[in-house]
Design an enzyme around this catalytic site. Structure first.
Site, PDB file in Angstrom:
ATOM      1  CB  SER A 252       2.839   5.961  -1.382  1.00  0.00           C
ATOM      2  OG  SER A 252       3.760   5.101  -0.743  1.00  0.00           O
ATOM      3  N   GLY A 254      -0.262   1.021  -1.433  1.00  0.00           N
ATOM      4  CA  GLY A 254      -0.172   0.059  -2.518  1.00  0.00           C
ATOM      5  C   GLY A 254      -1.011  -1.157  -2.230  1.00  0.00           C
ATOM      6  CE  LYS A 255       1.115  -5.493  -6.597  1.00  0.00           C
ATOM      7  NZ  LYS A 255       1.107  -6.079  -7.945  1.00  0.00           N
ATOM      8  CB  SER A 257       3.179  -2.130   1.985  1.00  0.00           C
ATOM      9  OG  SER A 257       3.655  -1.491   0.813  1.00  0.00           O
ATOM     10  CB  VAL A 258       0.091   1.671   4.402  1.00  0.00           C
ATOM     11  CG1 VAL A 258      -0.179   3.163   4.553  1.00  0.00           C
ATOM     12  CG2 VAL A 258      -1.181   0.927   4.018  1.00  0.00           C
ATOM     13  CB  VAL A 259       5.014   4.036   2.233  1.00  0.00           C
ATOM     14  CG1 VAL A 259       6.350   4.699   2.577  1.00  0.00           C
ATOM     15  CG2 VAL A 259       5.238   2.721   1.492  1.00  0.00           C
ATOM     16  CE  LYS A 279       6.669  -2.147   0.875  1.00  0.00           C
ATOM     17  NZ  LYS A 279       7.479  -2.623  -0.269  1.00  0.00           N
ATOM     18  CG  ASP A 395       5.321  -6.053  -9.285  1.00  0.00           C
ATOM     19  OD1 ASP A 395       4.733  -6.062 -10.385  1.00  0.00           O
ATOM     20  OD2 ASP A 395       4.892  -5.435  -8.287  1.00  0.00           O
TER      21      ASP A 395
END
Length: 508
Positions: A252, A254-255, A257-259, A279, A395
């Site tokens: 996945s 995200g704005k 991070s990258v997992v 992460k 959030d």
């Protein structure tokens, strides 16, 4: 007696020299004669220019073969004669000035008559080098030089010639960067003007700089599904140390991070899960520029926030998520288990199975009964997070809550703050609004609105009926809390931080 001869003045020599010749008297008719005028003119010419032949083409022009009835012709004749006399005087001055010097100067540029005009060559003669009437070269048009140049060397081709300069510019296009495509025009007889070539050159330089910026950005930053060399080296060290067996790939993005999914290995001091989530926080703030407001006012990191570069701020961001997860884990809230933290890389337990991450509440598509169960769990998690962990998610939404094994799991708590944060209650109200709107769309009948949910979670009992007044009271409470924290901080002697729980404040 002999008669003595009479000696006349003509026979007797003059003691003072030869007598002057008697002046011949002439009549008025002779004075008006043209022949007499011509004789007088020739005599004057002989005295003025001794040694020169007295011909019709002498120093002064005659009017025997010319029509002197026009004043313009006479003026031209006089001007020509004056120019010749001026050139002769200039030549004498030049010889006098140069003398016997090896280095001489020339007054040729100051002459009135071009030397080629005095040439004795006949007009009927044709120079063998003259190609103006050559039939083989008649098809080639003569180029008129620019800016009216008509002096010596007017037919010489220089580097400023349009054709030569254009072909040279076309050949220089080969020196452009390889990324700049110039087409197949180089193999043709293409002529580029200076203006076009300069425009292409500037465009080539700008494209090269743009490509270099993009390349450098990829090399020094972590972007979507890509890691920079430093991050890659850290991952290799984890694998070599045995903490991770293999890194399987990205699961996945995200704005912030990258997992990645990884297979767990072993550690001496703790157990590593079979499936781990890595992460990697992005090292650029372009995707999530407002991170500072979540961390600069947090007392745990306030002293370390100032005067840091972005990469160190990202490390602090990852460290903050580690401490928040440990608080939540200690309170029994379902969340990922922290394995280790290395700079901006956080290794946690993987929520899912067989490399497939658990779906979020947005992706789960739960039924009505599961939605009711999920709402009751979320409400309880928010209360635990606020009262036991002393945290506000900041959030919380359907994208940061996962549905796994019939339970709701909270993730992405790097931005979570304490309620005493200057904007902590505002963040809590935003979380309540997101949760309330989501479960109302799912059809859960007992879902309250955001104001009621805020009072349920925080136990503040704000009684305003509209949103504007409600937010105004929240801001007033935040100011009161901020003033209380500032007054209380003056009595602080020691801060003791426990990695397994929230920081505790001790007075002297």
């Amino acid at each position: 007696m002999e008669q003595v001869g009479i000696i006349t003045s003509e026979a007797r020599p003059c003691p003072w020299g030869a007598p002057a010749k008697p002046i011949n008297q002439c009549s008025l008719t002779e004075v008006m004669s043209e022949e007499l005028a011509r004789e007088l003119q020739l005599e004057e010419e002989s005295h003025a220019f001794p040694g020169e032949a007295l011909t019709d083409e002498g120093p002064f022009l005659t009017s025997e073969n010319l029509d002197t009835s026009s004043d313009a012709v006479l003026a031209q004749m006089l001007q020509m004669q004056f120019d010749k006399e001026y050139d002769a005087q200039l030549l004498r001055e030049e010889k006098k000035f140069n003398g016997d010097s090896k280095v001489s100067i020339s007054f040729e540029n100051f002459r009135k008559v071009n030397p080629c005009e005095d040439s004795d060559s006949s007009g009927d003669e044709v120079d063998w080098q003259d190609t103006r009437h050559d039939p083989y070269k008649a098809d080639k048009p003569t180029t008129t030089p620019k800016r009216g140049f008509i002096g010596k060397g007017k037919d010489i081709t220089t580097k400023h010639d349009e054709v030569v300069c254009g072909r040279k510019n076309t050949a220089r296009m080969e020196n452009f960067v390889p990324e700049f495509q110039v087409g197949d025009g180089i193999g043709m007889d293409l002529k580029l003007s200076n203006q076009v070539f300069n425009a292409l050159k500037q465009h080539s330089i700008s494209e090269q700089r743009k490509s270099a910026r993009l390349h450098d950005k990829k090399e020094v930053s972590t972007t979507e599904k890509v890691v920079d060399p430093k991050t890659r080296l850290l991952l290799y060290k984890m694998v070599n140390a045995g903490v991770l067996e293999t890194i399987n790939g990205c699961v996945s993005t995200g704005k912030e991070s990258v997992v990645f999914h990884a297979s767990g290995g072993s550690m001496e001091d703790q157990e590593v899960p079979d499936e781990c989530a890595i992460k990697v926080f992005k090292t650029t703030l372009n995707e999530f520029k407002n991170r500072d407001k979540y961390i600069k006012d947090d007392y745990r990191f306030k002293e370390r926030f100032s005067k840091l570069n972005p990469r160190k701020i990202i490390r602090m961001w990852a460290e903050k998520e580690k401490h928040n997860l440990k608080r939540m884990q200690k309170a029994g809230i379902p969340c990922p288990e922290v394995v280790m933290l290395k700079k901006h890389i956080l290794v946690m337990s993987f929520i899912g199975k067989d490399q497939v991450p658990a779906p979020t509440l947005k992706e789960a598509k739960l039924g009505l009964e599961d939605s009711k169960a999920a709402y009751s769990q979320v409400l309880e998690l928010m209360k635990q997070l606020y009262h036991q962990c002393n945290l506000v998610h900041a959030d919380l939404s359907e994208y940061n809550m996962m549905w796994h094994d019939g339970k709701v799991w909270l993730i992405d708590v790097s931005q979570s703050v304490e309620p005493t944060h200057p904007h902590g209650l505002e963040f809590l109200y935003r979380d309540c609004r997101n949760v309330s709107q989501f479960f109302q769309k799912c059809g859960v009948p007992e879902t309250p609105n955001e104001r009621e949910l805020f009072n349920i979670v925080s136990d503040l009992n704000i009684t305003s009926d509209n949103q504007v007044d409600f937010l105004a009271e929240i801001e007033a409470l935040e100011k009161i809390n901020e003033a209380h924290v500032q007054n209380h901080s003056k009595k602080v002697a020691t801060f003791q931080r426990d990695d397994d729980g929230p920081p505790r404040l001790y007075d002297e």
